[in-house]
Design an enzyme around this catalytic site. Structure first.
Site, PDB file in Angstrom:
ATOM      1  CB  SER A 298     -31.336 -35.930 -15.503  1.00 31.62           C
ATOM      2  OG  SER A 298     -32.307 -36.906 -15.142  1.00 31.62           O
TER       3      SER A 298
ATOM      4  CE1 TYR B 152     -27.762 -38.743 -12.276  1.00 32.17           C
ATOM      5  CE2 TYR B 152     -30.143 -38.469 -12.510  1.00 32.17           C
ATOM      6  CZ  TYR B 152     -28.885 -38.623 -13.077  1.00 32.17           C
ATOM      7  OH  TYR B 152     -28.748 -38.643 -14.453  1.00 32.17           O
TER       8      TYR B 152
END
Length: 262
Positions: A146, A159
């Protein structure tokens, strides 16, 4: 003439296959000729996806698998490797969960949950996937990273941490097994329009979904969110022989998010 990005005869495992990006990746690999083994914990969506691939002339099989469980993951990988005549050629570590929160609002339980799926789950699949690729003479691995691993994003403490771990695992596997013909890369998407996004907007901004969607889409300089199929196309390339010179690389696919935001 040989088809570009031809994956005929290659065995591929895709985790989190049932929806969104995982479904798009599974379908794209199958269209290029790979035999896809889709793993998920949502039997309904996983089976539906596999059925649709087979109905379109592809070859696919579904397995229930909690990638956070070491023993279960090992049994599934062993079964697939032992029952296919081709061995394991492709592994796409797509399964993962999201979390919203700062270091203050993130609880120990939140952190443990992210670790179990996004870090330990990837480790489990790499552990068994590399083992079987060594037995079959090599392969290609694509991990789902990501942009959150590269820049500071608001309310994404846990995250971002988990995706940072995916980045460094990618580098380590690529370095350790480069001489064994195993390539390991990761892709780093920005916002992609998936069912998760729609669910998040509905839960967090009821009645304002369209407005907030436009705001989130506008954070990409290109002016929109990515589509699952666009992510899948990059995965197909990295898994193909055309990408045989590429390993240990994190590919942003982000509409200019990392480099063009000012």
């Amino acid at each position: 003439m040989k088809q570009v990005f031809d994956l005929s005869g290659k065995t591929a495992i895709v985790t989190g296959c049932g929806k969104g990006i995982g479904a798009a990746i599974s379908s794209a690999l199958a269209r290029q000729g790979a035999i896809v083994y889709g793993l998920d914990m949502d039997n309904a969506s996983g089976k539906a996806l596999i059925d649709s691939i087979n109905a379109e002339g592809g070859k696919a099989h579904y397995f229930y698998c909690d990638v956070a469980d070491y023993e279960t993951t090992g049994k599934v990988f062993d079964y697939i490797a032992e029952t296919t005549e081709y061995g394991l050629d492709i592994l796409v570590n797509n399964a993962g969960i999201a979390h919203i929160g700062t270091v203050v609002s993130t609880t120990p339980d939140d952190l443990d949950r992210l670790y179990q799926v996004n870090i330990k789950g990837v480790y489990n699949c790499l552990h068994f996937g590399v083992k079987h690729m060594l037995e079959s003479g090599g392969g290609s691995i694509v991990n789902m990273g990501s942009v959150a691993a590269s820049v500071g994003l608001s309310d994404r403490f846990a995250y971002s941490m988990s995706k940072g771990a995916v980045t460094t695992m990618t580098y380590s596997v690529a370095k350790d097994f480069i001489k064994e013909n195993i390539r390991c890369n990761a892709i780093a998407p920005a916002r992609v329009h998936t069912p998760f996004v729609d669910g998040y907007l509905k839960q967090t901004y009821p009645g304002r979904e369209s407005e907030m969607y436009d705001q989130l889409a506008a954070t990409q300089p290109i002016g929109r969110m990515g589509q699952p199929g666009e992510i899948a196309n990059l995965v197909v390339y990295l898994c193909s022989d055309e990408a045989s010179f590429i390993t240990g690389t994190i590919y942003p696919i982000d509409g200019g998010f990392l480099t063009l935001n000012t």
